[in-house]
Design an enzyme around this catalytic site. Structure first.
Site, PDB file in Angstrom:
ATOM      1  N   TYR A  45       0.664  -1.208   0.095  1.00 33.18           N
ATOM      2  CA  TYR A  45      -0.088   0.142  -0.056  1.00 33.18           C
ATOM      3  C   TYR A  45       1.017   1.367  -0.008  1.00 33.18           C
ATOM      4  O   TYR A  45       2.022   1.219   0.147  1.00 33.18           O
ATOM      5  CB  TYR A  45      -1.125   0.031   1.016  1.00 33.18           C
ATOM      6  CG  TYR A  45      -0.510  -0.087   2.584  1.00 33.18           C
ATOM      7  CD1 TYR A  45      -1.470  -0.325   3.574  1.00 33.18           C
ATOM      8  CD2 TYR A  45       0.677  -0.040   2.935  1.00 33.18           C
ATOM      9  CE1 TYR A  45      -1.104  -0.401   4.684  1.00 33.18           C
ATOM     10  CE2 TYR A  45       0.998  -0.254   4.200  1.00 33.18           C
ATOM     11  CZ  TYR A  45      -0.143  -0.234   5.134  1.00 33.18           C
ATOM     12  OH  TYR A  45       0.220  -0.166   6.637  1.00 33.18           O
ATOM     13  N   GLU A  46       0.123   2.352  -0.130  1.00 32.68           N
ATOM     14  CA  GLU A  46       0.770   3.662  -0.579  1.00 32.68           C
ATOM     15  C   GLU A  46       1.616   3.495  -1.688  1.00 32.68           C
ATOM     16  O   GLU A  46       2.706   4.238  -1.708  1.00 32.68           O
ATOM     17  CB  GLU A  46       1.443   4.134   0.794  1.00 32.68           C
ATOM     18  CG  GLU A  46       0.758   4.307   1.904  1.00 32.68           C
ATOM     19  CD  GLU A  46      -0.517   4.868   1.850  1.00 32.68           C
ATOM     20  OE1 GLU A  46      -0.546   6.182   1.031  1.00 32.68           O
ATOM     21  OE2 GLU A  46      -1.506   4.833   2.545  1.00 32.68           O
ATOM     22  N   GLY A  47       1.478   2.794  -2.680  1.00 31.07           N
ATOM     23  CA  GLY A  47       2.089   2.821  -3.948  1.00 31.07           C
ATOM     24  C   GLY A  47       2.988   1.357  -3.635  1.00 31.07           C
ATOM     25  O   GLY A  47       3.853   1.358  -2.666  1.00 31.07           O
TER      26      GLY A  47
END
Length: 589
Positions: free
Chosen positions: A431-433
């Site tokens: 997550y978050e890229g």
């Protein structure tokens, strides 16, 4: 067995001895009245450690065994979680580094970073809540109107309200340009409709309001990611006097059943299933991604810190087990391979911590330091963010897996709690890229935009550390210097390979990007351990008999001998990224 206790001695050492925040940050006008230094650090770190160890850590297994559940449009959190989050807010920890004009404490970012490590080491599922809320508040602070700041920030900074970020939609993944959520203008607000998935702490009863930041498209928006706007969509509308008004049309549909972080309600959120959710534009129309990335950069640094926290928790549990478990007539910590695993875990945790803490100071210098230095500091933190998010989260998987291995068969049994760290931390590379996105960002944007100038500036600092290590009157530091120098030479060569590929063959550059990110992380981690060894030697030569300093040198030397050689392997992969990786036919896969 293995109850979490924050590594306060290492934390204090990094903050006040290695980074010397009293001198580096204490003279900055924003911090001048705080008395930044060892006394403040000790007080804050000790208090946070007590909260993490005594209140949050006992809930780690509770949340894993009794996950958050969604029914009838509302989430019921794991037992004890609501009260624990309220304690974090009441203690001022949620807004510890936020603007004091809007209810924050205004302290340097380093204290926010150390807090996030503790919350996530003690209980990662719970620690996610203040992490995302702080990021949402930062986006409002950076892009909101004065009215929006006055309406939302104080209660978010004090933990009375919480914030979320709503990006992803089913079928869209990281390709935000194809999102379907809509925003239709209506007077001074917008009507938001659509559905978002994977929304961390999307609903709960821990705070009286939840401020959702939602990406959506206007009816006449340009195609693709250029047509995305960002909106503030509160769970309860806020009246002009600051009191809560009617319930907004935003509800959780379900909670995901996940590999880990069971205590964190990861929700599918529905906006506008009835009359339409009321939202307020944050920033400019069709500039939503730029606003959201203010939040994302903060979150990516904290995801790296989160991974560090889980790794530290796993290390502590593994050490406790290895000291107690007797096999062959001796505790297994005396077995050579168990000792190897524990030293890998320990040295990697300390390298991760040193890198993340160092660059949290860079964040303050970029935002609040001397005006003529801010651009350079911002370029540096921009370079470091993908390394911190990517390398730390990759390494934390190794550390937590070793934590299971140290336990042997008992590590594979859920009752020991060792496997939870591995299951929990597995989300951090995603997550978050994803880490593939972090690696591509590092190479294409951060390295490529200035032709490697910022990387070269950092490597020049590293060369200075190598020179200091060589000049030290201790053979162990000479060994660290030689290992760092070899890894530095590999980094220089790999950087040139990547820069040349960016100019001629972006496919090769992207193929090399993950290996380059990992190589960079291992090098920078070793660099900061080398710096730590220099400080430790200075203390010992000054008459200290604290065994911590001897251990610090020993850990740095172990990392130099056993971990830094990984840089050469990654450099080799970077050098050949234009070979079979590019030519291998997809149909053979």
């Amino acid at each position: 067995m293995g109850t979490y206790r924050a590594p306060v001695e290492d934390m204090n050492f990094l903050i006040d001895e290695l980074l010397d925040v009293g001198s580096v940050l204490g003279s900055i006008p924003d911090f001048a009245d705080f008395g930044i230094g060892p006394e403040l650090t000790t007080a804050l770190v000790d208090e946070a450690a007590k909260l993490a160890g005594d209140e949050l850590a006992p809930l780690r297994r509770v949340g894993d065994e009794h996950p958050a559940v969604c029914a009838d449009g509302a989430v019921t959190t794991s037992p004890g979680y609501d009260a624990a989050l309220q304690q974090l807010g009441a203690g001022g920890w949620v807004g510890i580094s936020s603007d004091p004009n809007y209810g924050g404490q205004g302290l340097p970012e380093i204290y926010n970073t150390v807090g996030h490590e503790m919350w996530n080491a003690a209980n990662m599922a719970l620690g996610l809540a203040p992490l995302l809320s702080s990021g949402a508040a930062l986006a409002i602070h950076a892009h909101g109107t004065e009215e929006q700041k006055q309406t939302y920030l104080e209660k978010m900074h004090t933990g009375e309200w919480m914030g979320t970020m709503n990006l992803t939609e089913s079928g869209a993944g990281s390709d935000l340009g194809v999102m379907k959520a809509k925003a239709v203008p209506e007077g001074d607000h917008y009507r938001i409709s659509g559905q978002k998935i994977f929304i961390t702490w999307g609903d709960h009863q821990a705070t009286e309001n939840i401020i959702h930041l939602v990406l959506a498209k206007l009816p006449d928006a340009p195609a693709g990611s250029r047509g995305i706007s960002l909106f503030i969509v509160p769970k309860f509308l806020v009246n002009e006097d600051g009191s809560l008004g009617e319930r907004n049309d935003v509800y959780p549909v379900s909670c995901e059943h996940k590999l880990g972080i069971h205590g964190s309600p990861t929700c599918v959120m529905a906006f506008g299933d009835n009359e339409g959710a009321i939202g307020y534009l944050l920033g400019e129309e069709n500039r939503g991604l730029a606003c959201m990335f203010t939040m994302m950069n903060e979150a990516r640094h904290k995801v790296g810190v989160q991974a560090l926290g889980a790794a530290e928790g796993s290390l502590q549990k593994a050490i406790a087990y290895a000291r107690d478990r007797v096999q062959g007539g001796v505790p297994i910590i005396e077995h050579a391979d168990v000792k190897r695993m524990l030293l890998n875990m320990k040295s990697l945790c300390e390298a991760m911590r040193a890198l993340a803490y160092t660059e949290s100071v860079t964040m303050d210098l970029a935002h609040r330091g001397p005006q003529d230095q801010r651009a350079g500091q911002q370029a540096r933190i921009d370079l470091m963010i993908p390394v911190i998010k990517g390398w730390l989260s990759e390494v934390a998987q190794e550390v937590t897996s070793l934590g299971v291995q140290v336990h042997g068969g008992m590590g594979y049994v859920e009752e020991t709690g060792a496997a939870q760290y591995l299951r929990d931390v597995r989300i951090t590379p995603i997550y978050e890229g994803t880490n593939g996105i972090q690696a591509a960002d590092l190479v294409s944007r951060k390295l490529g935009r200035d032709g490697g100038a910022t990387m070269e500036a950092v490597l020049e600092e590293l060369r200075g550390t190598v020179a200091q290590l060589r000049a030290a009157d201790d053979e162990r530091l000479h060994g660290i210097a030689e290992a760092l120098d070899a890894a530095l030479a590999d980094q220089e060569r790999a950087t040139q390979v990547v820069l040349q590929a960016l100019a001629s063959d972006t496919g090769t550059a992207m193929g090399a990007s993950f290996e380059y990110m990992m190589q960079t992380g291992y090098l920078f981690g070793g660099w900061h351990l080398g710096r730590s060894a220099l400080v430790a030697l200075e203390r010992l030569r000054g008459g200290s008999d604290n065994p911590f300093y001897e251990a610090k040198i020993g850990t740095a030397l172990y990392y130099a001998e056993q971990i830094l050689p990984r840089c050469a392997a990654h450099a080799g992969a970077v050098a050949t990224a234009g070979g079979s990786l590019q030519s291998f036919p997809q149909e053979w896969i």
